[in-house]
Write a protein that holds these residues in place. Structure first.
Motif, PDB file in Angstrom:
ATOM      1  N   ILE A  96     -32.684   1.802 -41.546  1.00 19.28           N
ATOM      2  CA  ILE A  96     -33.845   2.455 -40.958  1.00 19.28           C
ATOM      3  C   ILE A  96     -34.720   1.396 -40.308  1.00 19.28           C
ATOM      4  CG2 ILE A  96     -35.923   3.829 -41.427  1.00 19.28           C
ATOM      5  CD1 ILE A  96     -34.406   4.915 -43.938  1.00 19.28           C
ATOM      6  N   TYR A  97     -34.993   1.589 -39.020  1.00 17.69           N
ATOM      7  CA  TYR A  97     -35.949   0.714 -38.331  1.00 17.69           C
ATOM      8  C   TYR A  97     -37.104   1.590 -37.878  1.00 17.69           C
ATOM      9  CZ  TYR A  97     -37.962  -2.592 -35.007  1.00 17.69           C
ATOM     10  OH  TYR A  97     -38.823  -3.424 -34.327  1.00 17.69           O
ATOM     11  N   SER A  98     -38.302   1.320 -38.412  1.00 13.75           N
ATOM     12  CA  SER A  98     -39.439   2.220 -38.258  1.00 13.75           C
ATOM     13  C   SER A  98     -40.710   1.440 -37.917  1.00 13.75           C
ATOM     14  CB  SER A  98     -39.623   3.031 -39.553  1.00 13.75           C
ATOM     15  OG  SER A  98     -40.698   3.924 -39.455  1.00 13.75           O
ATOM     16  N   ALA A 106     -27.428   4.283 -38.513  1.00  8.21           N
ATOM     17  CA  ALA A 106     -28.770   3.718 -38.422  1.00  8.21           C
ATOM     18  C   ALA A 106     -29.685   4.685 -37.690  1.00  8.21           C
ATOM     19  CB  ALA A 106     -28.732   2.378 -37.691  1.00  8.21           C
ATOM     20  N   VAL A 107     -30.983   4.487 -37.879  1.00  5.70           N
ATOM     21  CA  VAL A 107     -31.960   5.337 -37.212  1.00  5.70           C
ATOM     22  C   VAL A 107     -33.099   4.473 -36.686  1.00  5.70           C
ATOM     23  CG1 VAL A 107     -33.063   5.891 -39.435  1.00  5.70           C
ATOM     24  CG2 VAL A 107     -33.502   7.333 -37.447  1.00  5.70           C
ATOM     25  N   ALA A 160     -24.235   2.932 -35.267  1.00  3.98           N
ATOM     26  CA  ALA A 160     -24.416   4.180 -34.526  1.00  3.98           C
ATOM     27  C   ALA A 160     -25.858   4.596 -34.788  1.00  3.98           C
ATOM     28  CB  ALA A 160     -23.443   5.247 -34.989  1.00  3.98           C
ATOM     29  N   VAL A 161     -26.700   4.618 -33.752  1.00  6.47           N
ATOM     30  CA  VAL A 161     -28.144   4.753 -33.918  1.00  6.47           C
ATOM     31  C   VAL A 161     -28.612   6.139 -33.485  1.00  6.47           C
ATOM     32  CG1 VAL A 161     -30.404   3.804 -33.347  1.00  6.47           C
ATOM     33  CG2 VAL A 161     -28.407   2.293 -33.451  1.00  6.47           C
ATOM     34  N   ALA A 162     -29.342   6.804 -34.381  1.00  6.02           N
ATOM     35  CA  ALA A 162     -30.036   8.048 -34.046  1.00  6.02           C
ATOM     36  C   ALA A 162     -31.446   7.700 -33.595  1.00  6.02           C
ATOM     37  CB  ALA A 162     -30.078   8.978 -35.261  1.00  6.02           C
TER      38      ALA A 162
END
Length: 357
Positions: A131-133, A93-94, A62-64
């Motif tokens: 976290i994907y940044s 997840a974000v 579930a991605v923010a």
């Protein structure tokens, strides 16, 4: 929050099923005032968080979606909605952007509130476990369709996507939430749009927070952030001048491009061992000494002794006491430091009494 970043190879023995994803850190709630994330067992043992730099998400997510600069109350509404889907077995997840990306994304000389390390801690505190940044230029050329297929569907394995009502994406920000909902129907995820959060009659925004800090109002900024504004960074060796005057300080430099609060002296709280200790912090350029070209936070922790070099110590700004000023010499500076410490003590005593009433 305590954060121990280690590369995946260094963590293989402890977490064999997460090898190969990038960076891992263990987030623990430690009395620093950050909201806990995850279930009760996570709060006791610490929750392993993946900072994705290679491979794809280990399971459906579930991605923010958002920049999340400051991780303020408006951001937290989006993050909490995504984290709630952990009950369905989805990995919270974000997708965000690395802090220096702000200047690219907003087409101006940007100033980010928190560094990537600080933001990662705050995102973990809101329940994010992946976290994907990336940097903004890595994603900016993608069309909306490519972003949906390559990032959300293939890389992050999204089954739920959560964003603000005004979220824009794709090259030149040409796609909005309507297009995101349509793409989700094609790419196997559903979309939730969260309305903005209002406080004191105004929308909560990172720009508003930056202005409050620039004006020297950390208390007002804290109301929008959902917690104290904090400075951080590795404690570095200085010229030992504070120690020779009897006021040893933590020296923490701001990162180039980072928002700096109004220069001056603040009543503050430091967390040298995870628990709050009253302190006084000067933020500025040390005009009396004149030995720095980068803004620095210098914090004297009241009634505490120890060595903190090489550690990342959070310092929460509580109240602005006076502007930064240049003194005629070290003796005048020392006398003023004593007055600043007394003012910080008075502030702490007053607010302790108010909390007990």
């Amino acid at each position: 929050s305590e954060m121990c970043i280690r590369d995946s190879a260094g963590a293989v023995g402890e977490i064999p099923d997460l090898r190969g994803y990038g960076l891992l850190f263990r987030h623990r709630q430690n009395g620093g005032g950050l909201a806990p994330g995850g279930q009760e067992s996570d709060r006791r043992r610490g929750c392993i968080v993946i900072v994705l730099t290679q491979g794809k998400a280990p399971r459906p997510t579930a991605v923010a979606l958002g920049l999340f600069d400051g991780v303020h109350l408006g951001h937290r509404a989006v993050l909490h909605a995504a984290a709630a889907h952990k009950a369905e077995g989805l990995l919270p997840a974000v997708f965000t952007f690395s802090a220096p990306s702000i200047s690219y994304k907003q087409h101006r000389q940007g100033q980010f509130l928190y560094t990537d390390a600080q933001k990662q801690q705050l995102l973990a505190a809101q329940g994010m476990e992946l976290i994907y940044s990336p940097l903004f230029p890595e994603i900016a050329p993608l069309t909306g369709e490519d972003f949906s297929a390559r990032i959300l569907r293939d890389l992050l394995r999204a089954q739920v996507v959560v964003c603000g009502e005004d979220f824009r994406f794709g090259k030149n920000a040409a796609w909005g939430t309507g297009e995101l909902i349509r793409l989700g129907q094609s790419h196997g995820y559903r979309v939730e749009c969260i309305p903005p959060v209002q406080l004191e009659g105004e929308r909560v925004s990172s720009r508003r927070i930056r202005q409050l800090l620039a004006d020297g109002h950390p208390e007002a900024a804290a109301r929008l952030l959902g917690g104290d504004y904090r400075i951080g960074g590795i404690v570095e060796h200085g010229n030992q001048l504070g120690r020779t005057m009897g006021f040893p300080t933590l020296n923490q430099f701001f990162t180039p491009g980072q928002c700096t609060p109004r220069f001056g002296v603040y009543a503050s709280v430091a967390y040298p061992e995870g628990s709050p200790v009253p302190a006084v912090t000067n933020i500025g350029m040390r005009p009396t000494i004149g030995d720095t070209s980068c803004p620095i936070g210098e914090t004297y922790i009241l009634d505490w002794e120890g060595t903190l070099y090489g550690r990342d110590i959070p310092v929460a700004l509580k109240a602005f006491l006076r502007p930064e000023q240049r003194f005629d010499g070290i003796a005048a500076l020392s006398r003023q430091l004593a007055r600043d410490i007394a003012a910080a003590r008075d502030y702490g005593a007053k607010h302790q009494q108010e909390e007990q009433q």
